[in-house]
Motif scaffolding. Structure first.
Motif, short mmCIF file in Angstrom:
data_model
loop_
_atom_site.label_atom_id
_atom_site.label_comp_id
_atom_site.label_asym_id
_atom_site.label_seq_id
_atom_site.Cartn_x
_atom_site.Cartn_y
_atom_site.Cartn_z
N VAL A 1 0.91 -1.16 0.11
CA VAL A 1 -0.21 -0.07 0.08
C VAL A 1 0.78 1.33 -0.09
O VAL A 1 1.03 1.85 0.89
CB VAL A 1 -1.06 0.02 1.09
N PRO A 2 1.34 1.66 -1.15
CA PRO A 2 2.31 2.91 -1.15
C PRO A 2 1.47 3.87 -1.12
O PRO A 2 0.45 4.37 -1.74
CB PRO A 2 2.69 2.71 -2.64
N ASN A 3 1.98 4.89 -0.25
CA ASN A 3 1.39 6.02 0.17
C ASN A 3 2.06 7.57 -0.32
O ASN A 3 1.91 7.68 -1.52
CB ASN A 3 1.03 6.19 1.97
N GLY A 4 2.96 7.96 0.80
CA GLY A 4 3.76 9.12 0.20
C GLY A 4 4.82 8.61 -0.63
O GLY A 4 5.39 7.45 -0.85
N ILE A 5 5.49 9.71 -1.26
CA ILE A 5 6.47 9.57 -2.30
C ILE A 5 7.43 10.79 -2.25
O ILE A 5 6.73 11.92 -2.11
CB ILE A 5 5.97 9.21 -3.47
N SER A 6 8.48 10.51 -2.47
CA SER A 6 9.62 11.62 -2.42
C SER A 6 10.69 11.12 -3.53
O SER A 6 11.19 9.80 -3.74
CB SER A 6 10.32 11.76 -1.12
N ILE A 7 11.68 12.19 -3.88
CA ILE A 7 12.56 11.94 -4.82
C ILE A 7 13.86 12.52 -4.58
O ILE A 7 13.73 13.71 -4.11
CB ILE A 7 12.05 11.99 -6.54
#
Length: 360
Positions: free
Chosen positions: A352-358
């Motif tokens: 269950v992927p929620n937040g994301i950053s790079i």
């Protein structure tokens, strides 16, 4: 951490919603043949430079992990297991650390017990845990100041934000906010945090020099996350309760609302400050599967891009070529080509992927 729509329902029922010139002699020396050792040294230098150019994006997975993904080929490099539910993740400005918010596992725990929630920090280079920091109840999002001095965490159940000093990894201030503080962004000058209060219709403006709430701006029903342009003139907030994006003139606090898809969650302003990307999540029973692209100058939606079920987290790449979107209800990440405004790849991310950053 429970799924986003469950958070929204819990908060709704309880009233607590949820950045030389060379001389002639030097020229002669540069023309000399290079020895084998010098060639080897130069090769090692180039190899080291290539290594530092590797770029990753990370997803916070609610079932207890953080996925590290190579942006070059969209392959999962590492899965970092965490004790609890990872909700949000953020890369530090220098690209050396990843910070994430973690809520204790919910088995037999109603979210109000003695088990502490935390922010965790991992090394981008080694994937090793650097530090754990206890914060308030039900931490939502974590964001670094652009100068790297602080990391700020919103505590949804406490109506506060924890300010972590990144030199000492200590919580040095706890700032009161509106009800149900959730997603937010910090101005490029590192002076203010704009925190969406899901439990009311406001955004808290936090002064990070005085460590006080300056004011609250009324934006609309159930704001989930915010974005702010690099010049500090425009604030945006995704309004989950209105299926709209609020666009705020920060000189006047005047609010315009732009219709988007159903159940908007996160919003991200691209590197140019021209476009805002709104991930439309919907609910698990009736998921949305799109990203709405807003032209901030025109104040209107220009396209809606089909993604995956339950689009939640969204971020654009530093080179302004890609948009990455987590799809919570099908365990995937959509990669969008910004020029074409369409998905060019979809990868599977378990948990269950929620937040994301790079990383930059």
């Amino acid at each position: 951490m429970i799924k986003f729509k469950m958070i929204f329902i819990v908060f709704l029922l309880s009233g607590v919603l949820l950045a030389g010139c060379s001389s002639g002699s030097n020229a002669v020396e540069e023309s000399k043949p290079v020895s084998g050792d010098a060639q080897q040294a130069e090769g090692n230098k180039e190899e080291a430079e290539e290594k530092t150019e590797v770029q990753y994006y990370y997803t916070a997975n609610e079932k207890g992990s953080i996925s590290k993904i190579d942006a070059a080929d969209n392959s999962i490099v590492t899965t970092i297991e965490v004790e609890g539910s990872a909700h949000n993740v953020q890369a530090s400005p220098d690209g050396k650390l990843i910070g994430a918010t973690v809520v204790p596992g919910m088995g037999g725990h109603d979210g109000h017990g003695e088990v502490s929630a935390k922010a965790v920090f991992y090394s981008v280079e080694s994937d090793e845990l650097v530090q754990e920091v206890e914060v308030g109840n039900h931490p939502a999002h974590i964001v670094f100041t652009e100068d790297g001095k602080y990391a700020v965490v919103t505590n949804s159940e406490d109506n506060t934000a924890s300010v972590i000093n990144m030199d000492s990894f200590n919580v040095t201030d706890t700032v009161e906010t509106g009800k149900g503080p959730h997603g937010f962004r910090i101005s490029s000058d590192s002076k203010r945090a704009y925190i969406a209060n899901m439990g009311e219709d406001t955004v808290s403006v936090i002064n990070l020099e005085t460590m006080k709430e300056e004011k609250r701006i009324k934006v609309g029903i159930a704001p989930v996350t915010t974005g702010v342009t690099s010049d500090g003139k425009i604030l945006v907030a995704a309004l989950n309760g209105e299926n709209a994006l609020a666009v705020v003139d920060l000189d006047t606090d005047k609010v315009d609302k732009i219709p988007v898809g159903t159940g908007p969650a996160q919003v991200y302003i691209d590197e140019t400050g021209q476009f805002a990307y709104v991930a439309n999540q919907g609910t698990e029973e009736a998921p949305s599967s799109s990203v709405t692209v807003i032209d901030l100058a025109l104040k209107k939606a220009i396209v809606e891009i089909e993604t995956g079920k339950g689009s939640h987290g969204v971020v654009t790449s530093p080179d302004n070529k890609r948009v990455y979107v987590t799809n919570m209800f099908e365990d995937t990440v959509s990669i969008i080509d910004k020029e074409q405004n369409k998905v060019i790849d979809t990868i599977e991310v378990k948990g269950v992927p929620n937040g994301i950053s790079i990383t930059d």
